[in-house]
Design an enzyme around this catalytic site. Structure first.
Site, PDB file in Angstrom:
ATOM      1  N   LYS A  93       0.797  -1.235   0.000  1.00 54.61           N
ATOM      2  CA  LYS A  93       0.000   0.000   0.000  1.00 54.61           C
ATOM      3  C   LYS A  93       0.829   1.284   0.000  1.00 54.61           C
ATOM      4  CE  LYS A  93      -4.466  -1.611   1.470  1.00 54.61           C
ATOM      5  NZ  LYS A  93      -4.207  -2.932   2.112  1.00 54.61           N
ATOM      6  N   GLU A 115      -9.891   6.005   4.545  1.00 52.90           N
ATOM      7  CA  GLU A 115     -10.451   4.917   5.330  1.00 52.90           C
ATOM      8  C   GLU A 115      -9.384   3.841   5.469  1.00 52.90           C
ATOM      9  OE1 GLU A 115     -10.698   5.155   2.087  1.00 52.90           O
ATOM     10  OE2 GLU A 115      -9.896   3.166   1.560  1.00 52.90           O
ATOM     11  N   SER A 381       1.477  -9.756  -0.922  1.00 52.57           N
ATOM     12  CA  SER A 381       1.170  -8.321  -0.768  1.00 52.57           C
ATOM     13  C   SER A 381       1.577  -7.736   0.568  1.00 52.57           C
ATOM     14  CB  SER A 381      -0.318  -8.093  -1.010  1.00 52.57           C
ATOM     15  OG  SER A 381      -1.102  -8.927  -0.183  1.00 52.57           O
TER      16      SER A 381
HETATM   17  C1  LIG Z   1      -5.181  -3.986   1.835  1.00 48.95           C
HETATM   18  C2  LIG Z   1      -4.470  -5.202   1.553  1.00 48.95           C
HETATM   19  C3  LIG Z   1      -4.889  -6.056   0.520  1.00 48.95           C
HETATM   20  C4  LIG Z   1      -6.133  -5.842  -0.281  1.00 48.95           C
HETATM   21  O1  LIG Z   1      -6.134  -4.696  -1.061  1.00 48.95           O
HETATM   22  P1  LIG Z   1      -5.991  -4.738  -2.636  1.00 48.95           P
HETATM   23  O2  LIG Z   1      -6.342  -3.360  -3.042  1.00 48.95           O
HETATM   24  O3  LIG Z   1      -6.957  -5.755  -3.136  1.00 48.95           O
HETATM   25  O4  LIG Z   1      -4.590  -5.100  -2.938  1.00 48.95           O
HETATM   26  C5  LIG Z   1      -4.119  -7.180   0.242  1.00 48.95           C
HETATM   27  N1  LIG Z   1      -3.017  -7.458   0.977  1.00 48.95           N
HETATM   28  C6  LIG Z   1      -2.594  -6.673   1.983  1.00 48.95           C
HETATM   29  C7  LIG Z   1      -1.382  -7.070   2.727  1.00 48.95           C
HETATM   30  C8  LIG Z   1      -3.303  -5.522   2.301  1.00 48.95           C
HETATM   31  O5  LIG Z   1      -2.881  -4.763   3.297  1.00 48.95           O
END
Ligand SMILES: *Cc1c(COP(=O)(O)O)cnc(C)c1O
Length: 403
Positions: A93, A115, A381
């Site tokens: 993010k 948010e 992610s």
């Molecule tokens: C917020 C988050 C997501 C989901 O958000 P996307 O916009 O779908 O990528 C996925 N993995 C992590 C670690 C997150 O913090």
């Protein structure tokens, strides 16, 4: 390839029939200003070189691609991980938060509003605000505040104000409603920094563009390591920003399967999952059109996922388009499969994944078992430190952990 990003979305923010901007006129005026500024500023040499420098020296990019040897030996296939968990603040993010905050600085804004679900976006934005010396206000559902305590503490330490959201299900959707309200109250001095590839134009485009760095790096790194492109690229999909980030580099590589994994939750009953593309229908939410889990009146359904960052009843408009064109396949993993993958990756590779990312790992394991000759690149992610207390308290026993 360049053509795709210059024509999609169109000038009104449409990805085919999805996206667009369905918002009150006074807000539209502000969005138009952001769009114009984005087109002008984001392509300037100054903006690009400042963002590059931030990515390298502050975020710690490029993040590595890692061959998960033990996991691959266990399940077959060759599983590779793009390590966004090693990006500063522990998730992808920050990639778009630094971009959004840099744009805010160029626009002369004083305050960032957003948010947050799992708290990851809130922490990333609070980090960006601290870096640029801007105020920061984060709206968060009370349920998530209780579940994601460490991130709430982090936001406070970083100097952000956390606003608890006490209405509705008190999770991500209500937090978006609340943050939108706060932004509407002062759109001149503040800027809304959305946490994913969702919301009205230009956000789905802007956030995608800021996340493209993930795919650009990963493609080159994978090629350097293997001399080929991956057979599949797998990512979890909440709003869809980490998935768009990594998919964007492979859209033209027709031999590479792109697979988005949604949360199938604890059952497929309404309110028990958030597999939007798999089970939803086109509709409107938060000022844009997308696949939506909704009732007969078009009101968003209640949703649930073990991963707070995935429980959103809508999804990015670009994913909605890519579902219809068939370029990306969408599937789902449930809570149980996700927890299994969470512990597998922790025990076999020494990497504790975020529960969100564990959805992608769960599906990659399934794919590896189905075809052991194939290579799979997973977008990991984020890291799971934020989830450990919740997991152990609720599921520790089942996995042999007694504290
Ligand atoms: C917020 C988050 C997501 C989901 O958000 P996307 O916009 O779908 O990528 C996925 N993995 C992590 C670690 C997150 O913090």
């Amino acid at each position: 390839m360049n053509n795709y990003f210059k024509t999609i979305p169109d000038n009104k923010g449409f990805f085919k029939e999805y996206g667009g901007s369905f918002i009150p006129p006074e807000l539209q005026t502000e969005m138009d200003k952001i769009t114009e500024a984005y087109y002008a500023i984001s392509k300037s040499h100054e903006f690009i070189s400042e963002l590059r420098s931030i990515r390298k020296h502050f975020q710690g990019r490029p993040t590595p691609v890692y061959f998960a040897r033990t996991l691959s030996n266990e399940y077959g296939g060759r599983i590779y991980l793009k390590r966004e968990d090693l990006n500063h603040t522990g998730a992808h993010k920050l990639n778009h938060c630094m971009g959004e905050a840099l744009l805010a600085k160029h626009l002369g804004k004083k305050k960032l509003i957003a948010e947050t679900g799992a708290g990851q976006h809130g922490v990333a934005l609070a980090t960006a605000a601290a870096y640029f010396g801007l105020e920061c206000e984060i709206h968060m559902g009370e349920v998530d505040i209780a579940k994601e305590h460490p991130n709430v503490v982090r936001m406070n330490i970083l100097g952000a104000k956390v606003v608890p959201v006490t209405f509705g299900l008190r999770t991500l959707k209500e937090a978006v409603d609340s943050a939108f309200g706060a932004y509407l109250a002062d759109p001149v001095n503040s800027i809304y920094c959305i946490g994913s590839v969702v919301g009205p134009h230009p956000f789905p485009m802007m956030v995608r563009d800021f996340q493209r760095v993930v795919g650009i790096e990963a493609k080159e790194q994978f090629y350097d390591m293997t001399g080929e492109l991956p057979d599949s690229v797998v990512a979890c999909v909440g709003g869809g920003s980490n998935a768009m980030g990594i998919f964007s580099a492979f859209l033209d590589d027709k031999d590479t399967r792109l697979v988005g994994v949604e949360p199938a939750g604890r059952s497929l009953k309404k309110g028990d999952h958030a597999a939007t593309i798999t089970y939803g229908k086109p509709g409107l939410i938060h000022g844009f059109k997308c696949y939506l889990l909704q009732d007969e009146k078009g009101e968003p359904d209640p949703v649930y996922s073990i991963a707070s960052g995935l429980d959103y009843p809508g999804v990015g408009p670009e994913h909605s388009m890519l579902k219809d064109t068939g370029r990306v396949e969408y599937t789902s993993a449930n809570d149980k499969e996700t927890l299994d993958a969470f512990f597998e990756l922790s025990k076999k590779e020494g990497i504790i994944p975020a529960l969100e990312s564990a959805h992608a790992v769960a599906h990659a394991i399934k794919m590896a078992q189905e075809d052991p000759r194939k290579s799979i690149l997973v977008n990991l992610s984020g890291r799971g430190d934020k989830d450990i207390d919740f997991v152990v308290e609720n599921y520790g026993k089942e996995y042999g952990i007694e504290l």
